[in-house]
Design a protein around this motif. Sequence first.
Motif, PDB file in Angstrom:
ATOM      1  N   LYS A  27       0.843  -1.146  -0.068  1.00  0.00           N
ATOM      2  CA  LYS A  27      -0.179   0.028   0.050  1.00  0.00           C
ATOM      3  C   LYS A  27       0.877   1.298   0.038  1.00  0.00           C
ATOM      4  CE  LYS A  27      -3.921  -1.790   2.351  1.00  0.00           C
ATOM      5  NZ  LYS A  27      -3.245  -2.572   3.754  1.00  0.00           N
ATOM      6  N   LYS A  28       1.847   1.075   0.750  1.00  0.00           N
ATOM      7  CA  LYS A  28       2.860   2.343   0.717  1.00  0.00           C
ATOM      8  C   LYS A  28       3.832   2.594  -0.458  1.00  0.00           C
ATOM      9  CE  LYS A  28       4.657   1.273   4.743  1.00  0.00           C
ATOM     10  NZ  LYS A  28       5.720   1.308   5.949  1.00  0.00           N
ATOM     11  N   ILE A  29       3.731   1.774  -1.300  1.00  0.00           N
ATOM     12  CA  ILE A  29       4.768   1.604  -2.432  1.00  0.00           C
ATOM     13  C   ILE A  29       4.529   3.002  -3.063  1.00  0.00           C
ATOM     14  CG2 ILE A  29       3.133   0.567  -4.239  1.00  0.00           C
ATOM     15  CD1 ILE A  29       5.691  -0.692  -5.184  1.00  0.00           C
ATOM     16  N   SER A  30       5.656   3.781  -3.150  1.00  0.00           N
ATOM     17  CA  SER A  30       5.875   4.944  -3.683  1.00  0.00           C
ATOM     18  C   SER A  30       7.393   5.086  -3.831  1.00  0.00           C
ATOM     19  CB  SER A  30       5.223   6.041  -2.989  1.00  0.00           C
ATOM     20  OG  SER A  30       6.235   6.920  -2.104  1.00  0.00           O
ATOM     21  N   LYS A  31       7.780   5.900  -4.813  1.00  0.00           N
ATOM     22  CA  LYS A  31       9.137   6.265  -5.226  1.00  0.00           C
ATOM     23  C   LYS A  31      10.002   6.877  -4.150  1.00  0.00           C
ATOM     24  CE  LYS A  31       8.331  10.192  -8.096  1.00  0.00           C
ATOM     25  NZ  LYS A  31       8.053  10.560  -9.467  1.00  0.00           N
ATOM     26  N   LYS A  32       9.245   7.430  -3.049  1.00  0.00           N
ATOM     27  CA  LYS A  32       9.797   8.097  -2.084  1.00  0.00           C
ATOM     28  C   LYS A  32      10.051   7.228  -0.786  1.00  0.00           C
ATOM     29  CE  LYS A  32       9.527  12.339  -3.395  1.00  0.00           C
ATOM     30  NZ  LYS A  32      10.226  12.118  -4.650  1.00  0.00           N
ATOM     31  N   ILE A  37       9.993  -0.513  -1.025  1.00  0.00           N
ATOM     32  CA  ILE A  37      10.315  -1.055  -2.618  1.00  0.00           C
ATOM     33  C   ILE A  37      11.367  -2.066  -2.422  1.00  0.00           C
ATOM     34  CG2 ILE A  37      11.553  -0.258  -4.859  1.00  0.00           C
ATOM     35  CD1 ILE A  37      10.517   2.727  -4.264  1.00  0.00           C
ATOM     36  N   SER A  38      12.435  -1.555  -1.463  1.00  0.00           N
ATOM     37  CA  SER A  38      13.366  -2.637  -1.031  1.00  0.00           C
ATOM     38  C   SER A  38      12.725  -4.011  -0.725  1.00  0.00           C
ATOM     39  CB  SER A  38      14.298  -2.264  -0.131  1.00  0.00           C
ATOM     40  OG  SER A  38      15.199  -1.341  -0.510  1.00  0.00           O
ATOM     41  N   ARG A  39      11.858  -3.903   0.312  1.00  0.00           N
ATOM     42  CA  ARG A  39      11.150  -5.275   0.915  1.00  0.00           C
ATOM     43  C   ARG A  39      10.464  -5.813   0.027  1.00  0.00           C
ATOM     44  NH1 ARG A  39      11.232  -6.560   5.709  1.00  0.00           N
ATOM     45  NH2 ARG A  39      13.451  -5.806   5.426  1.00  0.00           N
ATOM     46  N   LEU A  40       9.966  -5.165  -0.962  1.00  0.00           N
ATOM     47  CA  LEU A  40       9.136  -6.030  -2.194  1.00  0.00           C
ATOM     48  C   LEU A  40       9.871  -6.497  -3.126  1.00  0.00           C
ATOM     49  CD1 LEU A  40       6.151  -3.217  -2.733  1.00  0.00           C
ATOM     50  CD2 LEU A  40       5.978  -5.401  -1.598  1.00  0.00           C
ATOM     51  N   GLN A  57      -0.804  -8.554  -8.972  1.00  0.00           N
ATOM     52  CA  GLN A  57      -1.371  -7.160  -8.857  1.00  0.00           C
ATOM     53  C   GLN A  57      -0.333  -6.219  -9.413  1.00  0.00           C
ATOM     54  OE1 GLN A  57      -2.617  -7.191  -4.967  1.00  0.00           O
ATOM     55  NE2 GLN A  57      -3.062  -4.987  -4.836  1.00  0.00           N
ATOM     56  N   ILE A  58       0.894  -6.119  -9.019  1.00  0.00           N
ATOM     57  CA  ILE A  58       2.008  -5.519  -9.531  1.00  0.00           C
ATOM     58  C   ILE A  58       2.107  -5.676 -10.941  1.00  0.00           C
ATOM     59  CG2 ILE A  58       4.460  -5.049  -9.448  1.00  0.00           C
ATOM     60  CD1 ILE A  58       3.573  -4.002  -7.007  1.00  0.00           C
ATOM     61  N   THR A  59       2.117  -6.824 -11.436  1.00  0.00           N
ATOM     62  CA  THR A  59       2.393  -6.897 -12.733  1.00  0.00           C
ATOM     63  C   THR A  59       1.500  -6.166 -13.769  1.00  0.00           C
ATOM     64  OG1 THR A  59       3.202  -9.133 -12.136  1.00  0.00           O
ATOM     65  CG2 THR A  59       2.632  -8.732 -14.551  1.00  0.00           C
ATOM     66  N   SER A  60      -0.013  -6.381 -13.359  1.00  0.00           N
ATOM     67  CA  SER A  60      -0.839  -5.606 -14.145  1.00  0.00           C
ATOM     68  C   SER A  60      -0.831  -4.165 -13.955  1.00  0.00           C
ATOM     69  CB  SER A  60      -2.347  -6.178 -13.825  1.00  0.00           C
ATOM     70  OG  SER A  60      -2.681  -5.711 -12.497  1.00  0.00           O
ATOM     71  N   ILE A 155       8.134  -3.956 -10.159  1.00  0.00           N
ATOM     72  CA  ILE A 155       7.717  -2.932  -8.734  1.00  0.00           C
ATOM     73  C   ILE A 155       8.254  -1.495  -8.943  1.00  0.00           C
ATOM     74  CG2 ILE A 155       8.698  -2.992  -6.202  1.00  0.00           C
ATOM     75  CD1 ILE A 155       8.771  -5.854  -6.509  1.00  0.00           C
ATOM     76  N   LEU A 156       9.412  -1.327  -9.652  1.00  0.00           N
ATOM     77  CA  LEU A 156       9.930   0.185  -9.614  1.00  0.00           C
ATOM     78  C   LEU A 156       8.840   0.920 -10.524  1.00  0.00           C
ATOM     79  CD1 LEU A 156      13.667  -0.801 -10.103  1.00  0.00           C
ATOM     80  CD2 LEU A 156      12.487   0.052  -8.100  1.00  0.00           C
ATOM     81  N   LYS A 157       8.359   0.049 -11.729  1.00  0.00           N
ATOM     82  CA  LYS A 157       7.066   0.708 -12.548  1.00  0.00           C
ATOM     83  C   LYS A 157       6.289   1.226 -11.752  1.00  0.00           C
ATOM     84  CE  LYS A 157       8.246  -1.202 -16.978  1.00  0.00           C
ATOM     85  NZ  LYS A 157       7.902  -2.039 -18.115  1.00  0.00           N
TER      86      LYS A 157
END
Lengths: 358, 137
Positions: A27-32, A37-40, A57-60, A155-157
């Motif tokens: 839920k927290k995923i954001s570039k900041k 991000i690391s953990r994912l 979910q991420i893939t889509s 994930i980075l996208k």
Amino acid sequence: MGLQGMINDVLQQCDFPLGEHVNGELKKISKKDHLSISRLITAVENYPDENQHWIAQITSKAKDSKVPVLGITGTGGAGKSSMIDEIIRRYLLDFPDKDLAVVSVDPSKRKTGGALLGDRIRMNALISPRVYMRSLATRQSNLALSKHIKQAVDILKAAEFDMIILETSGIGQSDTEIVDHADMSLYIMTPEFGAASQLEKIDMLDFADVIAINKFDKRGAQDALRDVRKQYKRNHELWDVKDEDIPVFGTIASQFNDPGTNALYKKIIQILEAKTSITFHSTVQFKTGESEKIYIIPPHRVRYLSEIADNNRKYDAWAKEEAEKAALLYALKESKAHFEEKGIAEKSRINSTRSLIG
Amino acid sequence: METILPITAYQPKHHIRIVTAASLFDGHDAAINIMRRIMQRSGAEIIHLGHNRSAKEIVDTAIQEDAQGIALTSYQGGHNEYFKYIFDMLKERGAGHVKIFGGGGVLFSLKKSRHCRIMASPVSTLLMTVVTWDSRA
Ligand code: B12
Ligand SMILES: Nc1nc2c(ncn2[C@@H]2O[C@H](COP(=O)(O)OP(=O)(O)OP(=O)(O)O)[C@@H](O)[C@H]2O)c(=O)[nH]1
Ligand SMILES: [Mg+2]
């Protein structure tokens, strides 16, 4: 205990699982939020099966993403990481509001499973808060990328970085894995590829959008540039295109503000814009042109200290010779004066001696 | 007479990732290069930063790389502060799980213990194996 015992202790304390379950990170995923991000990424790398549900979910989400991915590949040690550092530096300067993510892959050792992930050593531009960088081990032999590279990039996208750079580990002549993961690919090689016929075997010369002949300061660089351009023309049947318009650049990634690297950077942005629907609005002006090694001491002057020493020694030898001449002259002069002064008395003595001998 | 048995490498159960470097203003990288090679040989993935790395660079890296540990050498004399900065910064940024290890013979051996826990009171909870050679036996 010994060295191994000490290291065993370190490893034992670090031997705990990461990424088995993620909670909240998604839920927290954001570039900041680098921590999430690391953990994912760790989760997809360490426990892909356990995390199946959200990976889909991420893939889509990533499928609809417009984030451009620049893939960089090339022979081991050709300067991929150094070039990424140069690209990041220019990118941050060019786009003060944009950020980017880098993923660099290095090989796992087949024998031990261990890996030296050493690409960060070359990347000083990472210090910016606008950059996220992740090193991955291949965790498989004979392949240039990690099995989980797609998910990592996804994930980075999903985190919505403005650009992603992907570096493979060093590759051989037939490797083209990168093109499946990137919008455009840059192939980095050096002038030391062997004979011109070797170029016919390199698959990336068919697939790369841009080619850099890095270490352009090395011997034979100009010939390499000509040969690679020629091969590129052959591969792409571009017989009528001018040499300068072939996307092959001579670069020196280890040199500040290198004109070849500047030209390469501009070309990369241009191609990314053409291949994706993104407009970067690049405005930064660089000196472009052919790379030329800038020397602190030019080649013909590298022996300057020994030249100075040689000169000094020559001078010393000359001075010594002159001093000896002067000393001799002085001795002669003194002798002459001596004879002139005591001339008459001496003359008669000599004469009388002569008569005795005579 | 005491016989010294060769110690075999620890077999990790999980993928281990460790950030290694020599400390800020410090070019003494020989020791960390030895340590990281043994770690690599024992199956760990080492994110190596070389030398002259600030506390912030170390912490940024540990977070971005999701490493379980940080292993450093420090010979510049400021290790008490340096390690404390790293320890505090990790905690502050939600990465308190990252273990810190340090070494650097002469300087660390001034501290009599094997664990930095006793190093100085503000870092009393710092879990750091300062493996000086009092553990040689
Ligand atoms: C080798 C050395 C150098 C080499 C470094 C080569 C290199 N690339 O690393 C060179 C010659 C370049 C050098 C230069 C300098 N050095 Co010097 N150097 C040393 C020396 C002799 C040995 C250090 C070493 O590498 N030991 C080998 C390692 C493997 O053993 P160890 O240190 O005992 O570590 C043990 C444990 O601590 C543990 N360990 C170590 N690290 C780690 C890490 C982890 C993760 C773990 C688990 C364990 C662990 O493992 C070892 C097991 O035995 C020390 C003095 C000494 N006798 O220790 C001075 C010393 C460190 N240097 C010193 C100085 C002053 C300098 C210079 C500033 C000199 C100058 N004026 O130019 C320069 C600075 C260089 C720089 N840019 O930082 C001082 C530092 C004094 C201080 N901080 O107050 C020292 C202490 C010498 C002294 N007594 O004056 N140096
Ligand atoms: N002379 C010269 N050296 C360079 C140049 N570019 C990079 N190097 C050096 O080449 C070495 C390898 O550079 P890296 O950037 O690590 O190469 P890499 O391709 O990322 O290496 P791997 O990831 O290990 O395959 C380093 O010592 C760099 O400083 C260059 O243009 N000229
Ligand atoms: Mg590299």
